[in-house]
Design a protein around this motif. Structure first.
Motif, PDB file in Angstrom:
ATOM      1  N   ILE A   1     -72.476  51.811  56.358  1.00  0.00           N
ATOM      2  CA  ILE A   1     -73.368  50.682  56.405  1.00  0.00           C
ATOM      3  C   ILE A   1     -73.142  49.927  57.791  1.00  0.00           C
ATOM      4  O   ILE A   1     -74.242  49.647  58.520  1.00  0.00           O
ATOM      5  CB  ILE A   1     -73.267  49.585  55.564  1.00  0.00           C
ATOM      6  CG1 ILE A   1     -73.838  50.029  54.063  1.00  0.00           C
ATOM      7  CG2 ILE A   1     -73.973  48.311  55.843  1.00  0.00           C
ATOM      8  CD1 ILE A   1     -73.505  49.015  52.801  1.00  0.00           C
ATOM      9  N   LYS A   2     -72.012  50.006  58.425  1.00  0.00           N
ATOM     10  CA  LYS A   2     -71.617  49.558  59.724  1.00  0.00           C
ATOM     11  C   LYS A   2     -72.373  50.434  60.629  1.00  0.00           C
ATOM     12  O   LYS A   2     -73.041  50.037  61.486  1.00  0.00           O
ATOM     13  CB  LYS A   2     -70.373  49.312  59.621  1.00  0.00           C
ATOM     14  CG  LYS A   2     -69.722  48.784  61.116  1.00  0.00           C
ATOM     15  CD  LYS A   2     -68.473  48.710  61.180  1.00  0.00           C
ATOM     16  CE  LYS A   2     -67.865  48.121  62.337  1.00  0.00           C
ATOM     17  NZ  LYS A   2     -66.204  48.115  62.247  1.00  0.00           N
ATOM     18  N   GLN A   3     -72.156  51.713  60.391  1.00  0.00           N
ATOM     19  CA  GLN A   3     -72.732  52.778  61.251  1.00  0.00           C
ATOM     20  C   GLN A   3     -74.092  52.570  61.502  1.00  0.00           C
ATOM     21  O   GLN A   3     -75.044  52.644  62.223  1.00  0.00           O
ATOM     22  CB  GLN A   3     -72.341  54.285  61.048  1.00  0.00           C
ATOM     23  CG  GLN A   3     -72.746  55.292  61.971  1.00  0.00           C
ATOM     24  CD  GLN A   3     -72.192  56.605  61.652  1.00  0.00           C
ATOM     25  OE1 GLN A   3     -71.575  56.873  60.300  1.00  0.00           O
ATOM     26  NE2 GLN A   3     -72.316  57.526  62.269  1.00  0.00           N
ATOM     27  N   GLN A   4     -74.960  52.586  60.201  1.00  0.00           N
ATOM     28  CA  GLN A   4     -76.409  52.562  60.156  1.00  0.00           C
ATOM     29  C   GLN A   4     -76.939  51.251  60.863  1.00  0.00           C
ATOM     30  O   GLN A   4     -78.054  51.427  61.535  1.00  0.00           O
ATOM     31  CB  GLN A   4     -76.769  52.525  58.701  1.00  0.00           C
ATOM     32  CG  GLN A   4     -76.816  53.990  58.209  1.00  0.00           C
ATOM     33  CD  GLN A   4     -77.057  53.858  56.577  1.00  0.00           C
ATOM     34  OE1 GLN A   4     -77.440  52.952  55.959  1.00  0.00           O
ATOM     35  NE2 GLN A   4     -77.164  55.235  56.035  1.00  0.00           N
ATOM     36  N   LEU A   5     -76.314  50.089  60.750  1.00  0.00           N
ATOM     37  CA  LEU A   5     -76.598  48.946  61.235  1.00  0.00           C
ATOM     38  C   LEU A   5     -76.590  48.911  62.640  1.00  0.00           C
ATOM     39  O   LEU A   5     -77.147  48.583  63.675  1.00  0.00           O
ATOM     40  CB  LEU A   5     -75.693  47.692  60.876  1.00  0.00           C
ATOM     41  CG  LEU A   5     -76.348  46.957  59.603  1.00  0.00           C
ATOM     42  CD1 LEU A   5     -75.252  45.991  59.073  1.00  0.00           C
ATOM     43  CD2 LEU A   5     -77.598  46.357  59.752  1.00  0.00           C
ATOM     44  N   HIS A   6     -75.200  49.630  63.146  1.00  0.00           N
ATOM     45  CA  HIS A   6     -75.155  49.799  64.673  1.00  0.00           C
ATOM     46  C   HIS A   6     -76.359  50.669  65.444  1.00  0.00           C
ATOM     47  O   HIS A   6     -76.730  50.329  66.363  1.00  0.00           O
ATOM     48  CB  HIS A   6     -73.900  50.446  64.795  1.00  0.00           C
ATOM     49  CG  HIS A   6     -73.279  50.044  66.280  1.00  0.00           C
ATOM     50  ND1 HIS A   6     -73.647  51.048  67.285  1.00  0.00           N
ATOM     51  CD2 HIS A   6     -72.535  49.289  66.938  1.00  0.00           C
ATOM     52  CE1 HIS A   6     -73.026  50.358  68.378  1.00  0.00           C
ATOM     53  NE2 HIS A   6     -72.391  49.501  68.161  1.00  0.00           N
ATOM     54  N   GLU A   7     -76.620  51.708  64.563  1.00  0.00           N
ATOM     55  CA  GLU A   7     -77.651  52.758  65.109  1.00  0.00           C
ATOM     56  C   GLU A   7     -79.045  51.952  65.240  1.00  0.00           C
ATOM     57  O   GLU A   7     -79.882  52.136  66.088  1.00  0.00           O
ATOM     58  CB  GLU A   7     -77.792  53.717  64.218  1.00  0.00           C
ATOM     59  CG  GLU A   7     -76.566  54.671  64.404  1.00  0.00           C
ATOM     60  CD  GLU A   7     -76.799  55.874  63.580  1.00  0.00           C
ATOM     61  OE1 GLU A   7     -77.701  55.984  62.566  1.00  0.00           O
ATOM     62  OE2 GLU A   7     -75.642  56.879  63.323  1.00  0.00           O
ATOM     63  N   HIS A   8     -79.312  51.041  64.080  1.00  0.00           N
ATOM     64  CA  HIS A   8     -80.580  50.260  63.975  1.00  0.00           C
ATOM     65  C   HIS A   8     -80.577  49.348  65.105  1.00  0.00           C
ATOM     66  O   HIS A   8     -81.829  49.201  65.821  1.00  0.00           O
ATOM     67  CB  HIS A   8     -80.669  49.442  62.543  1.00  0.00           C
ATOM     68  CG  HIS A   8     -81.743  48.633  62.505  1.00  0.00           C
ATOM     69  ND1 HIS A   8     -83.053  48.996  62.445  1.00  0.00           N
ATOM     70  CD2 HIS A   8     -81.786  47.239  62.570  1.00  0.00           C
ATOM     71  CE1 HIS A   8     -84.118  48.014  62.276  1.00  0.00           C
ATOM     72  NE2 HIS A   8     -83.038  46.908  62.645  1.00  0.00           N
ATOM     73  N   MET A   9     -79.625  48.680  65.475  1.00  0.00           N
ATOM     74  CA  MET A   9     -79.468  47.785  66.421  1.00  0.00           C
ATOM     75  C   MET A   9     -79.708  48.344  67.769  1.00  0.00           C
ATOM     76  O   MET A   9     -80.623  47.688  68.548  1.00  0.00           O
ATOM     77  CB  MET A   9     -78.321  46.708  66.280  1.00  0.00           C
ATOM     78  CG  MET A   9     -78.230  45.796  65.194  1.00  0.00           C
ATOM     79  SD  MET A   9     -76.861  45.093  65.115  1.00  0.00           S
ATOM     80  CE  MET A   9     -77.193  44.071  63.582  1.00  0.00           C
ATOM     81  N   GLU A  10     -79.064  49.333  68.120  1.00  0.00           N
ATOM     82  CA  GLU A  10     -79.360  50.046  69.406  1.00  0.00           C
ATOM     83  C   GLU A  10     -80.759  50.610  69.596  1.00  0.00           C
ATOM     84  O   GLU A  10     -81.305  50.740  70.715  1.00  0.00           O
ATOM     85  CB  GLU A  10     -78.403  51.485  69.434  1.00  0.00           C
ATOM     86  CG  GLU A  10     -76.845  50.994  69.685  1.00  0.00           C
ATOM     87  CD  GLU A  10     -76.151  52.459  69.724  1.00  0.00           C
ATOM     88  OE1 GLU A  10     -76.567  53.243  69.567  1.00  0.00           O
ATOM     89  OE2 GLU A  10     -74.903  52.123  69.907  1.00  0.00           O
ATOM     90  N   GLU A  11     -81.334  51.437  68.528  1.00  0.00           N
ATOM     91  CA  GLU A  11     -82.796  51.746  68.679  1.00  0.00           C
ATOM     92  C   GLU A  11     -83.650  50.753  68.634  1.00  0.00           C
ATOM     93  O   GLU A  11     -84.607  50.841  69.429  1.00  0.00           O
ATOM     94  CB  GLU A  11     -83.014  52.591  67.277  1.00  0.00           C
ATOM     95  CG  GLU A  11     -82.137  53.802  67.063  1.00  0.00           C
ATOM     96  CD  GLU A  11     -82.975  55.065  66.764  1.00  0.00           C
ATOM     97  OE1 GLU A  11     -84.245  54.943  66.394  1.00  0.00           O
ATOM     98  OE2 GLU A  11     -82.543  55.956  66.431  1.00  0.00           O
TER      99      GLU A  11
END
Length: 165
Positions: free
Chosen positions: A33-43
């Protein structure tokens, strides 16, 4: 290339992680979840969109994530197991009580004796196993207490065994 998160994004990420910890999620789930949130915020930042536009509160996000990925929260598991254990406990208590009453009748009363003749006495395994009121009450209390103790011990054993896995 990873971007540095803003304070607001870090706070949201920490809130989500805390919510996951309270929901007793595994470390693997937290990492994903942390990784997915980080990717979402970057994109979102790359496309010039506010990352919080489509995100709910941290509690709603975690709840939705667990629902979508079909991960059952521990609270739901416990409620299902407690209902099942309650029914098993009641049935085990009833069976233990009946067996105890039968054993006490066979060894401590004259109810099953072929020589015993009492026209006024109606045998019932649940509440009337002796024609003497005080002896009948004593035997019922013994059966109830032994059923409570045995059912409690079996319940504690099964809960410990379940928590081990």
């Amino acid at each position: 290339m990873t971007m540095e998160l803003t304070q607001k994004e870090k706070k949201y990420m920490n809130d989500v992680i805390q919510e996951l910890i309270t929901m007793k999620a595994t470390q693997e789930q937290i990492h994903i979840i942390k990784q997915q949130l980080h990717e979402h915020m970057e994109e979102s930042r790359l496309h010039g969109i506010d990352p919080f536009e489509d995100l709910d509160t941290s509690a709603e996000f975690v709840k939705d994530y667990l629902e979508i990925n079909k991960v059952q929260s521990p609270n739901n598991k416990n409620s299902i197991l407690s209902k099942m254990h309650y029914l098993m406990g009641v049935s085990f208590f009833t069976i233990t009580y009946l067996i105890s009453q039968l054993i006490l009748t066979m060894f401590l009363t004259q109810s099953f004796s072929p020589a015993y003749q009492n026209a006024d006495f109606n045998y019932n395994i649940l509440y009337s196993i002796s024609d003497n009121l005080w002896w009948n009450t004593t035997l019922i209390v013994i059966s109830l207490l032994s059923s409570i103790i045995i059912t409690s011990l079996v319940g504690v054993y099964s809960l410990r065994r379940m928590n081990r896995f």
